[in-house]
Design a protein around this motif. Structure first.
Motif, PDB file in Angstrom:
ATOM      1  N   GLN A 153       0.814  -1.091  -0.175  1.00  0.00           N
ATOM      2  CA  GLN A 153      -0.124   0.046   0.187  1.00  0.00           C
ATOM      3  C   GLN A 153       0.865   1.319   0.050  1.00  0.00           C
ATOM      4  OE1 GLN A 153      -2.631   0.357  -0.720  1.00  0.00           O
ATOM      5  NE2 GLN A 153      -3.007   2.503  -0.265  1.00  0.00           N
ATOM      6  N   CYS A 255      -7.492  -2.038   4.473  1.00  0.00           N
ATOM      7  CA  CYS A 255      -6.652  -1.935   3.633  1.00  0.00           C
ATOM      8  C   CYS A 255      -6.601  -1.991   2.308  1.00  0.00           C
ATOM      9  CB  CYS A 255      -4.694  -2.107   4.273  1.00  0.00           C
ATOM     10  SG  CYS A 255      -3.513  -1.603   2.786  1.00  0.00           S
ATOM     11  N   SER A 428      -7.101   4.630   3.264  1.00  0.00           N
ATOM     12  CA  SER A 428      -5.576   4.294   4.275  1.00  0.00           C
ATOM     13  C   SER A 428      -4.780   5.155   4.900  1.00  0.00           C
ATOM     14  CB  SER A 428      -4.742   3.551   2.857  1.00  0.00           C
ATOM     15  OG  SER A 428      -4.026   2.717   3.442  1.00  0.00           O
TER      16      SER A 428
END
Length: 732
Positions: A153, A255, A428
């Motif tokens: 991420q 996420c 996120s």
């Protein structure tokens, strides 16, 4: 913390309560075993060990290894905790892995060094799997802390936002510091002990931007995402841009990249494995989290368990640094509404003030409030400084809670699937920042509401001071959190005195065993104590020590690991002797530890002068290490804040319960650097006459290998001359 030790410390006799534990919800209960006869389990394990040994090139049956193997198997069958001292050369890894593999139970092996983790994964576990002839494959995995894996991420966010933008946003450290699941490339305990990266064949790309680009490219082809698999060692700044710590990660469900997360994949592999190898710090993080970091297991083996108390003291405590505030503020600023900007300004100012208040108190106990003894407690400037610090923490705890509210108002509490669906990366970021803010608030709350069973103190340096809160005694914590839920094996070449009581095992079924070592210490080694040297405080004592050290090095033809109890003493000895010695002199700090050891082993007559980081974990077999010298008995500093608190609690028995056991363990670790194989020969020379004259010398000598002893330097010279004679058939 400074590295110097001092002579026997005093105490002020105050009593301190034990660390309290609230969470004891761990299962299954000790004693469950696996329902078979312990003797049968022992026989099966020893038989399996013999099968493996017979298949090894040059393998030999070692009675000490067999005794330990049998004891471990019986302990796992009965659910009895086992503490076993297995001297160098025993082969303790196979002695616990074989019964673990045969037990049918889920086992976690916690080690203190990456070298041992690599040995278990790459050598010992494959050997056990192939040698035992099990009906099915032995599934094993290595699991590291989350920050050891690159975060997909963060890679996506850097790709969408640009590297330069990320660099501008990044503060002085990770928002969820401290991370006791530190990357394997460094030390999670002391930043100054970390080796600079020198592993791998490729040189690191120059500059942070180049390193980040290289990491992003690597993440697209890596199967593991594990930092250890890199061909270069990135800077911490570059790696931190693309990784997250355990208190910052929002979890796979919240996420956008959760489905392809490297860390989650590693956890899945560990959950399915029969044996999981972890770092002891990660196990401590598991306990501190309430048991959610590692998969459920029935057995834990703590290898190198002489470090267990220290690691758990760190893991079950709190650490607060100014950088943690700065990083959180930087992360939160683009996420909160404009009306809440002043809250972030207040939090940033609190972090700066914290750094100012801590800078002049490095190494001191703080926040004593007159509740505990200790020099200067509750009086004068220290009391005023404690009051200022206490007020700051209370105010900041309130500000941190308001920052959390501000983040929640901005929508940070929503997962990426329930809010900000058009910008999952932003969602996120918000969730991670909220996680970090919540953990900061929790740590501030614990500091504000600290217990009498905890000690607050300042660690680090003036420029990087950290406020730490540690349990004075980890025994009650481990008793409530751990020992009632698993069967444990604690093993090391050097088991500290009274370890059963110190770690809280004394209220549970336990056995202690010392299997010794297969090495013939009496024939191959000599313990020399320089009884004639003057008291270290006497005039000319340092010059006398340097002269003695020079004569010993000359007798050994170099080949010396000279261990010191302070960096100042190390550097002074090197400065005094370097011009006089006809051998290469390597000094700790001049190069990374790994490279120093490589050069020391390669140049047989070289000498290595070093301090704390080299008293353990050094394995240089052969003639290159024929002499280990120790400048003085390694008693801890009398002003060590944590040990001060333990001395207060121990009262009149402080020296025998706190200082002497620590000195005995470290002395044995230092002496253990000498004999590493059956063919090694040499001398351990202690340049402190107290080992020959002090009333407590028996406690120290009992922890050392059974070497011959002498106070006559001529015996040392004669012994080394014989030990270093080349066999006529040996090559030049």
């Amino acid at each position: 913390m400074a590295e110097d030790w001092a002579d026997e410390p005093g105490d002020d006799g105050s009593e301190v309560a034990a660390f309290e534990v609230d969470d004891d919800d761990f299962a299954p209960a000790v004693g469950a075993g696996r329902g078979i006869d312990p003797r049968q389990a022992g026989d099966e394990a020893v038989e399996g060990l013999d099968k493996i040994t017979a298949q090894m090139a040059g393998g030999e049956h070692r009675p000490e290894q067999q005794e330990m193997c049998r004891a471990v198997a019986e302990a796992l069958a009965t659910g009895t905790h086992l503490v076993v001292q297995a001297g160098t050369g025993t082969g303790k890894s196979l002695a616990y892995l074989v019964p673990a593999a045969l037990s049918g139970q889920k086992v976690v092996v916690a080690t203190a060094t990456k070298a041992l983790q690599d040995q278990l994964r790459d050598k010992d576990l494959p050997l056990v799997e192939s040698g035992l002839g099990l009906p099915g494959p032995l599934d094993y995995a290595v699991l590291k802390g989350r920050s050891n894996y690159i975060c997909r991420q963060r890679v996506a966010e850097v790709g969408s936002g640009g590297i330069q933008a990320e660099l501008g946003d990044q503060g002085g450290g990770r928002a969820d510091e401290p991370d006791w699941e530190a990357p394997e490339g460094g030390s999670s305990a002391r930043p100054n002990e970390r080796d600079t990266g020198d592993e791998g064949d490729a040189a690191p790309p120059e500059g942070v931007v180049e390193q980040v680009r290289e990491l992003v490219t690597w993440s697209q082809t890596s199967r593991t995402g594990d930092r250890a698999d890199l061909s270069f060692e990135p800077s911490d700044r570059a790696w931190n841009m693309l990784s997250v710590g355990p208190r910052e990660c929002p979890g796979a469900f919240n996420c956008p990249s959760g489905g392809s997360c490297f860390a989650e994949a590693a956890r899945d592999r560990a959950a399915a494995a029969d044996i999981v190898v972890v770092n002891t710090h990660l196990y401590g993080a598991h306990l501190a989290s309430g048991g959610v970091v590692l998969p459920e297991h029935e057995v834990v083996v703590f290898d190198e368990s002489h470090q267990l108390e220290e690691v758990m003291t760190a893991s079950l405590g709190v650490e607060l640094s100014p950088g943690r505030f700065r990083t959180l503020v930087t992360a939160a600023r683009p996420l909160v509404e404009a009306r809440d900007a002043d809250l972030l300004d207040s939090l940033a100012a609190a972090g700066d003030l914290l750094g100012t208040l801590l800078a002049d108190r490095v190494g001191d106990r703080v926040l004593q409030d007159g509740r505990r003894g200790g020099a200067g407690a509750g009086a004068g400037a220290d009391a005023e400084a404690d009051e200022d610090l206490s007020d700051l923490l209370a105010r900041t705890a309130d500000v941190s809670r308001r920052v959390i509210d501000a983040l929640r108002r901005s929508g940070a509490q929503r997962s990426f699937v329930s809010g900000d669906a058009d910008d999952p990366d932003k969602a996120s970021r918000k969730t991670r920042t909220l996680q970090a803010a919540a953990h900061l608030a929790e740590d501030l709350h614990r500091l504000v509401n600290r217990r009498d069973s905890e000690v607050a103190w300042v660690d680090g340096t003036r420029r990087n001071a950290r406020l730490r809160l540690s349990p004075i005694d980890v025994g009650p914590a481990l008793s409530g959190m751990l020992w009632g839920g698993v069967t444990s094996v604690l093993t090391s070449a050097t088991i500290p005195p009274r370890v059963v009581e110190r770690v809280g095992l004394d209220d549970f079924p336990n056995e202690e065993l010392n299997v010794g070592s297969p090495f013939d210490y009496r024939a191959h080694s000599l313990l020399y104590v320089a009884r004639h040297l003057p008291d270290r405080r006497a005039e000319g004592a340092e010059d006398a020590l340097f002269e003695e050290l020079g004569l010993l090095i000359e007798a050994a033809g170099g080949r010396t690991l000279a261990l010191f109890t302070s960096r100042r003493a190390t550097e002074a000895a090197a400065e005094a002797l370097a011009p006089e010695l006809p051998y290469a002199l390597l000094l700790q700090g001049d190069q990374p530890k790994g490279r120093l050891l490589e050069e020391f082993a390669a140049d047989e007559t070289s000498c290595l002068f070093a301090t704390l980081g080299f008293w353990q974990g050094v394995d240089v077999p052969g003639r290159a290490l024929s002499l280990v010298t120790i400048d003085r008995l390694p008693f801890p500093r009398p002003d060590d804040p944590l040990l001060q608190a333990r001395r207060d609690r121990a009262g009149s028995r402080a020296f025998s319960l706190v200082d002497l056991p620590r000195a005995a363990t470290l002395l044995a670790q230092g002496a253990g650097r000498l004999i590493r194989t059956t063919d090694d020969k040499g001398v351990v020379a202690v340049l402190d006459p107290r080992l020959a004259t002090a009333s407590y010398r028996g406690v120290l000598l009992d922890r050392l290998p059974p070497m011959r002893r002498s106070v006559d330097r001529s015996e040392v010279e004669s012994f080394l001359r014989r030990a270093l004679e080349r066999d006529p058939g040996e090559g030049q």
